[in-house]
Design a protein around this motif. Structure first.
Motif, PDB file in Angstrom:
ATOM      1  N   ARG A 139      11.515  -4.829  26.372  1.00  0.00           N
ATOM      2  CA  ARG A 139      10.439  -4.258  27.188  1.00  0.00           C
ATOM      3  C   ARG A 139      11.003  -3.593  28.445  1.00  0.00           C
ATOM      4  NH1 ARG A 139       7.100  -5.786  31.424  1.00  0.00           N
ATOM      5  NH2 ARG A 139       5.011  -4.831  31.343  1.00  0.00           N
ATOM      6  N   SER A 140      11.990  -4.227  29.071  1.00  0.00           N
ATOM      7  CA  SER A 140      12.584  -3.615  30.271  1.00  0.00           C
ATOM      8  C   SER A 140      13.276  -2.302  29.932  1.00  0.00           C
ATOM      9  CB  SER A 140      13.570  -4.585  30.918  1.00  0.00           C
ATOM     10  OG  SER A 140      14.670  -4.854  30.042  1.00  0.00           O
ATOM     11  N   ARG A 141      13.931  -2.245  28.784  1.00  0.00           N
ATOM     12  CA  ARG A 141      14.574  -0.993  28.368  1.00  0.00           C
ATOM     13  C   ARG A 141      13.529   0.061  28.014  1.00  0.00           C
ATOM     14  NH1 ARG A 141      19.900  -0.515  29.827  1.00  0.00           N
ATOM     15  NH2 ARG A 141      20.931  -2.535  29.577  1.00  0.00           N
ATOM     16  N   ALA A 142      12.416  -0.374  27.422  1.00  0.00           N
ATOM     17  CA  ALA A 142      11.344   0.572  27.129  1.00  0.00           C
ATOM     18  C   ALA A 142      10.769   1.168  28.404  1.00  0.00           C
ATOM     19  CB  ALA A 142      10.243  -0.127  26.320  1.00  0.00           C
ATOM     20  N   LEU A 143      10.623   0.344  29.440  1.00  0.00           N
ATOM     21  CA  LEU A 143      10.138   0.856  30.719  1.00  0.00           C
ATOM     22  C   LEU A 143      11.130   1.850  31.326  1.00  0.00           C
ATOM     23  CD1 LEU A 143       8.637  -2.406  32.276  1.00  0.00           C
ATOM     24  CD2 LEU A 143       7.398  -0.464  31.274  1.00  0.00           C
ATOM     25  N   ALA A 144      12.426   1.608  31.110  1.00  0.00           N
ATOM     26  CA  ALA A 144      13.433   2.554  31.599  1.00  0.00           C
ATOM     27  C   ALA A 144      13.295   3.900  30.888  1.00  0.00           C
ATOM     28  CB  ALA A 144      14.832   1.974  31.400  1.00  0.00           C
ATOM     29  N   VAL A 145      13.013   3.871  29.595  1.00  0.00           N
ATOM     30  CA  VAL A 145      12.800   5.115  28.852  1.00  0.00           C
ATOM     31  C   VAL A 145      11.564   5.839  29.378  1.00  0.00           C
ATOM     32  CG1 VAL A 145      12.253   6.085  26.593  1.00  0.00           C
ATOM     33  CG2 VAL A 145      13.980   4.293  26.787  1.00  0.00           C
ATOM     34  N   LEU A 146      10.519   5.086  29.645  1.00  0.00           N
ATOM     35  CA  LEU A 146       9.298   5.701  30.159  1.00  0.00           C
ATOM     36  C   LEU A 146       9.488   6.254  31.561  1.00  0.00           C
ATOM     37  CD1 LEU A 146       6.649   3.156  28.825  1.00  0.00           C
ATOM     38  CD2 LEU A 146       7.313   5.371  27.859  1.00  0.00           C
ATOM     39  N   ARG A 147      10.386   5.664  32.334  1.00  0.00           N
ATOM     40  CA  ARG A 147      10.663   6.216  33.675  1.00  0.00           C
ATOM     41  C   ARG A 147      11.327   7.581  33.561  1.00  0.00           C
ATOM     42  NH1 ARG A 147      11.591   0.714  35.148  1.00  0.00           N
ATOM     43  NH2 ARG A 147      13.791   0.851  34.586  1.00  0.00           N
ATOM     44  N   VAL A 148      12.149   7.787  32.531  1.00  0.00           N
ATOM     45  CA  VAL A 148      12.728   9.115  32.308  1.00  0.00           C
ATOM     46  C   VAL A 148      11.621  10.131  32.053  1.00  0.00           C
ATOM     47  CG1 VAL A 148      14.204  10.480  30.770  1.00  0.00           C
ATOM     48  CG2 VAL A 148      14.910   8.182  31.466  1.00  0.00           C
ATOM     49  N   ARG A 149      10.637   9.742  31.270  1.00  0.00           N
ATOM     50  CA  ARG A 149       9.501  10.623  31.025  1.00  0.00           C
ATOM     51  C   ARG A 149       8.739  10.915  32.319  1.00  0.00           C
ATOM     52  NH1 ARG A 149       4.681   8.558  27.215  1.00  0.00           N
ATOM     53  NH2 ARG A 149       4.406   7.233  29.058  1.00  0.00           N
ATOM     54  N   SER A 150       8.551   9.895  33.146  1.00  0.00           N
ATOM     55  CA  SER A 150       7.826  10.096  34.403  1.00  0.00           C
ATOM     56  C   SER A 150       8.590  11.017  35.341  1.00  0.00           C
ATOM     57  CB  SER A 150       7.584   8.742  35.079  1.00  0.00           C
ATOM     58  OG  SER A 150       6.815   7.890  34.238  1.00  0.00           O
ATOM     59  N   ARG A 151       9.911  10.867  35.388  1.00  0.00           N
ATOM     60  CA  ARG A 151      10.705  11.743  36.255  1.00  0.00           C
ATOM     61  C   ARG A 151      10.666  13.186  35.756  1.00  0.00           C
ATOM     62  NH1 ARG A 151      15.465   7.312  36.098  1.00  0.00           N
ATOM     63  NH2 ARG A 151      14.641   5.874  37.697  1.00  0.00           N
ATOM     64  N   ALA A 152      10.693  13.368  34.434  1.00  0.00           N
ATOM     65  CA  ALA A 152      10.594  14.722  33.903  1.00  0.00           C
ATOM     66  C   ALA A 152       9.248  15.343  34.273  1.00  0.00           C
ATOM     67  CB  ALA A 152      10.780  14.703  32.389  1.00  0.00           C
ATOM     68  N   LEU A 153       8.195  14.551  34.213  1.00  0.00           N
ATOM     69  CA  LEU A 153       6.880  15.049  34.604  1.00  0.00           C
ATOM     70  C   LEU A 153       6.848  15.404  36.096  1.00  0.00           C
ATOM     71  CD1 LEU A 153       3.924  15.592  33.910  1.00  0.00           C
ATOM     72  CD2 LEU A 153       3.453  13.164  34.372  1.00  0.00           C
ATOM     73  N   ALA A 154       7.501  14.580  36.908  1.00  0.00           N
ATOM     74  CA  ALA A 154       7.532  14.851  38.347  1.00  0.00           C
ATOM     75  C   ALA A 154       8.275  16.145  38.647  1.00  0.00           C
ATOM     76  CB  ALA A 154       8.182  13.680  39.075  1.00  0.00           C
ATOM     77  N   VAL A 155       9.374  16.366  37.938  1.00  0.00           N
ATOM     78  CA  VAL A 155      10.134  17.605  38.139  1.00  0.00           C
ATOM     79  C   VAL A 155       9.294  18.821  37.758  1.00  0.00           C
ATOM     80  CG1 VAL A 155      12.129  18.928  37.334  1.00  0.00           C
ATOM     81  CG2 VAL A 155      12.383  16.506  37.881  1.00  0.00           C
ATOM     82  N   ALA A 156       8.511  18.701  36.666  1.00  0.00           N
ATOM     83  CA  ALA A 156       7.677  19.825  36.251  1.00  0.00           C
ATOM     84  C   ALA A 156       6.552  20.087  37.242  1.00  0.00           C
ATOM     85  CB  ALA A 156       7.103  19.547  34.861  1.00  0.00           C
ATOM     86  N   LEU A 157       6.049  19.044  37.910  1.00  0.00           N
ATOM     87  CA  LEU A 157       4.950  19.212  38.859  1.00  0.00           C
ATOM     88  C   LEU A 157       5.420  19.545  40.273  1.00  0.00           C
ATOM     89  CD1 LEU A 157       2.624  16.258  37.799  1.00  0.00           C
ATOM     90  CD2 LEU A 157       2.384  18.685  37.236  1.00  0.00           C
ATOM     91  N   LEU A 158       6.698  19.424  40.558  1.00  0.00           N
ATOM     92  CA  LEU A 158       7.201  19.655  41.912  1.00  0.00           C
ATOM     93  C   LEU A 158       6.922  21.074  42.414  1.00  0.00           C
ATOM     94  CD1 LEU A 158       8.704  18.589  44.374  1.00  0.00           C
ATOM     95  CD2 LEU A 158      10.859  19.225  43.238  1.00  0.00           C
ATOM     96  N   PRO A 159       7.217  22.138  41.636  1.00  0.00           N
ATOM     97  CA  PRO A 159       6.884  23.477  42.155  1.00  0.00           C
ATOM     98  C   PRO A 159       5.391  23.657  42.433  1.00  0.00           C
ATOM     99  CG  PRO A 159       8.388  23.635  40.288  1.00  0.00           C
ATOM    100  CD  PRO A 159       7.925  22.221  40.347  1.00  0.00           C
ATOM    101  N   ALA A 160       4.533  23.063  41.610  1.00  0.00           N
ATOM    102  CA  ALA A 160       3.099  23.175  41.851  1.00  0.00           C
ATOM    103  C   ALA A 160       2.705  22.461  43.137  1.00  0.00           C
ATOM    104  CB  ALA A 160       2.329  22.604  40.663  1.00  0.00           C
ATOM    105  N   ALA A 161       3.320  21.313  43.404  1.00  0.00           N
ATOM    106  CA  ALA A 161       3.023  20.593  44.633  1.00  0.00           C
ATOM    107  C   ALA A 161       3.450  21.390  45.852  1.00  0.00           C
ATOM    108  CB  ALA A 161       3.721  19.229  44.610  1.00  0.00           C
ATOM    109  N   VAL A 162       4.617  22.014  45.786  1.00  0.00           N
ATOM    110  CA  VAL A 162       5.081  22.847  46.902  1.00  0.00           C
ATOM    111  C   VAL A 162       4.143  24.030  47.094  1.00  0.00           C
ATOM    112  CG1 VAL A 162       6.974  24.297  47.719  1.00  0.00           C
ATOM    113  CG2 VAL A 162       7.474  22.120  46.592  1.00  0.00           C
ATOM    114  N   ALA A 163       3.693  24.620  45.976  1.00  0.00           N
ATOM    115  CA  ALA A 163       2.775  25.757  46.084  1.00  0.00           C
ATOM    116  C   ALA A 163       1.459  25.329  46.733  1.00  0.00           C
ATOM    117  CB  ALA A 163       2.525  26.341  44.696  1.00  0.00           C
ATOM    118  N   VAL A 164       0.951  24.150  46.405  1.00  0.00           N
ATOM    119  CA  VAL A 164      -0.287  23.663  47.007  1.00  0.00           C
ATOM    120  C   VAL A 164      -0.115  23.468  48.520  1.00  0.00           C
ATOM    121  CG1 VAL A 164      -1.857  21.698  47.103  1.00  0.00           C
ATOM    122  CG2 VAL A 164      -1.164  22.631  44.895  1.00  0.00           C
ATOM    123  N   VAL A 165       1.025  22.925  48.916  1.00  0.00           N
ATOM    124  CA  VAL A 165       1.285  22.720  50.344  1.00  0.00           C
ATOM    125  C   VAL A 165       1.328  24.056  51.075  1.00  0.00           C
ATOM    126  CG1 VAL A 165       2.985  21.901  52.017  1.00  0.00           C
ATOM    127  CG2 VAL A 165       2.440  20.522  50.002  1.00  0.00           C
TER     128      VAL A 165
END
Length: 603
Positions: free
Chosen positions: A9-35
């Protein structure tokens, strides 16, 4: 809770954190544009440069969101690879389904949603609940429902070789894996990894090539955690299965290794020659029992295995074992050789009783025909001169006995073939051979060999004496042996290309391409020459010495003399092919009573 579950389960959460970081990277330019837009609207970023900066950032954010949305849609919708299997309904194997459900109840885990068979010595759980599988018709029924338990895939050789108790012991840790698989975090992490793997395959399509790069990057980032997660799941399943037939499982694991050894020999030595002839053995799983029994007898283990063979075999859990065996045998031919998915006029089943006549004899005569067609192509006007007296004169054909020396024309065979050797090498490289008497006569087929005129190298017809004479002292660089090996390689490659073209130009791509697991690497020219000379010797023995084609469960095609297998032919053929010394082979032929001057039947 099993020891491996927290780790998984801990390793599965680590895999899901990679997915979350990828999502954050994709949303970062949009967040900067909103600011930036908000700052411009409130007057905090007044001035000319900020207008252009805001416009550029908004454009970049829109592009990144578009590409990210496409990438996420591909990962979510792309169908993960599914192993080709033979589905096994509950009506076809009610006893097997009851055995599996009983295992699941004893270990307090969800039962598998379905059972399938694979022509391999392995068993695993496979998730087929992805929406793409339902859309593509790959999976149906309870196994394809959202959130369904994985499918239990069982190696078909296990069902025929193992006893019921042994199969239950081997399947226990596999079935126990449905428990950790039902954990939401582990299931989510597995789905993400499978989606990335499918996205890499989608990246090979036109217009979507850019998807493969980020998918591979994310796979590299979560590779270690995903592997450790699977190890944790396996450890948890093994720990849960400790209380189910643990002592018997140790003994059953020995049968797993033995089954793998016998299955490998059966496929590579027995099934592969039949597949190359356009035939597929219809009962490979039944054959593996005979192969393993023969293997245990040769290893002096028969006494220990005879007692276990008296118990109920696991194939008794099937309602129609013969039908299932035929289906898995056809799938094995497709996976390991690339044969058609369905039987047809050029791809028909063969029973074990008919194997010697319909496969072994045809294989030998086809190779003998190819060998003589290659000799005809190398023996042109620049080759050996005809015997004095012409084809109808006293020296028209070899009259020496099996133990006598070769005819006079045979002694010059090696030197006469040096000139055409370059043409044969060019043919092996794929360049077109010149037409005419000194060029290639075309693919080495049985029909072409039968219709071919008398050879001009001093030998009339397809005789073994011709082969012996041509290969005597013909080894070495640039000699006839080398030229003949190159010619055979070119002819065989041409025939295989023609067969592939006839089978259909539209090949499956990615995970659906066949054969998925080729059994053998390409054979060298010397190996091909030795095989063809062996086939010619066997044809001559069958035609003139009363021998017969046979089959050995571990070694494939064999020559039977008086009902006994002759296993002493191979070293004598190698002595002729590699050293140019025919004496050992001539002695063997003389002792057997083979007439080397008698033409061999090629059909």
């Amino acid at each position: 809770m099993e020891a491996g579950v927290p780790s998984a389960r801990s390793r599965a959460l680590a895999v899901l954190r990679v997915r979350s970081r990828a999502l954050a990277v994709a949303l970062l330019p949009a967040a900067v544009a909103v600011v930036l837009v908000a700052a411009r609207a409130t007057g905090r970023l007044a001035g000319e440069p900020w207008a252009a900066v805001t416009l550029v950032v908004c454009a970049v954010a829109a592009l990144v969101l578009l590409l990210g949305g496409i990438f996420a849609a591909v990962v979510l919708r792309a169908g993960p690879a599914v192993t080709p299997t033979v589905p096994l309904s509950e009506a076809a194997a009610p006893d097997l389904y009851r055995l599996v459900r009983d295992l699941a109840d004893r270990m307090d885990v969800p039962p598998p949603s379905a059972i399938a068979l694979t022509p391999d010595c392995d068993s695993w759980l496979e998730d087929r609940a992805h929406a793409a599988h339902r859309r593509g018709g790959i999976a149906g029924g309870p196994q394809s429902a959202p959130g369904a338990a994985p499918v239990l895939v069982i190696g078909s050789p296990f069902l025929w070789w193992m006893r019921v108790a042994e199969l239950r012991a081997v399947l226990a840790p596999v079935v126990a894996g449905t428990g950790p698989s039902a954990h939401p975090d582990i299931a989510d992490a597995r789905g993400f990894v499978r989606g990335l793997d499918a996205a890499v395959d989608v990246g090979g399509r036109r217009g979507l090539g850019w998807i493969a790069a980020p998918a591979r990057l994310l796979l590299r980032l979560c590779r270690t955690d995903a592997a450790e997660m699977e190890r944790g799941v396996a450890a948890a399943a093994s720990d849960r299965a400790q209380g189910v037939d643990y002592g018997l499982r140790i003994v059953a694991q020995e049968q797993v290794g033995l089954a793998y050894a016998g299955w490998d020999r059966l496929l590579t030595r027995v099934a592969l020659p039949a597949w190359r002839m356009g035939r597929w053995p219809a009962h490979l799983d039944a054959g593996v029992v005979s192969a393993l029994t023969e293997l245990s007898r040769r290893d002096r283990l028969a006494e220990g295995f005879t007692s276990r063979l008296g118990e109920r075999p696991a194939c008794d859990l099937l309602e129609q074992p013969g039908v299932i065996d035929e289906a898995t045998s056809l799938l094995a031919a497709r996976l390991f050789h690339g044969g058609p998915a369905e039987a047809g006029p050029d791809w028909s089943p063969v029973e074990w009783a008919a194997y010697p006549e319909e496969v072994v004899d045809r294989k030998w005569r086809a190779e003998a025909a190819r060998l003589h067609a290659a000799l005809d192509a190398l023996a042109g006007p620049e080759g050996l001169p005809a015997e004095p007296g012409g084809p109808h004169g006293p020296a028209a054909g070899p009259t020496a006995s099996a133990g006598s020396a070769s005819p006079a024309g045979a002694g010059s065979a090696a030197t006469a073939a040096v000139a055409p050797a370059a043409a044969a090498a060019a043919g092996a490289a794929g360049s077109p051979a010149p037409s005419g008497p000194s060029g290639a006569a075309g693919p080495a087929t049985i029909e072409a060999a039968d219709a071919a005129p008398h050879a001009v190298d001093g030998f009339a017809g397809p005789t073994l004496e011709r082969v012996l004479g041509c290969l005597t002292n013909a080894s070495g660089e640039g000699a006839l042996g080398e030229a003949l090996a190159g010619r055979l390689s070119a002819d065989l490659a041409r025939e295989e290309r023609a067969a592939d073209t006839a089978a259909g130009a539209g090949k499956a791509r990615g995970a659906d391409a066949v054969p998925l697991f080729p059994l053998q690497p390409p054979r060298s020219g010397r190996d091909l020459l030795a095989d063809h000379v062996t086939a010619m010797v066997c044809c001559a023995a069958v035609d003139s010495a009363g021998a017969a084609p046979g089959m050995d469960w571990l070694d494939g095609p064999v020559l039977l003399v008086g009902g006994d297998r002759r296993s002493d032919l191979a070293p004598r053929v190698l002595c002729l092919v590699e050293d140019g010394d025919p004496a050992p082979l001539r002695e063997w032929l003389s002792a057997l009573g083979v007439r080397t001057e008698k033409p061999v039947r090629l059909v």
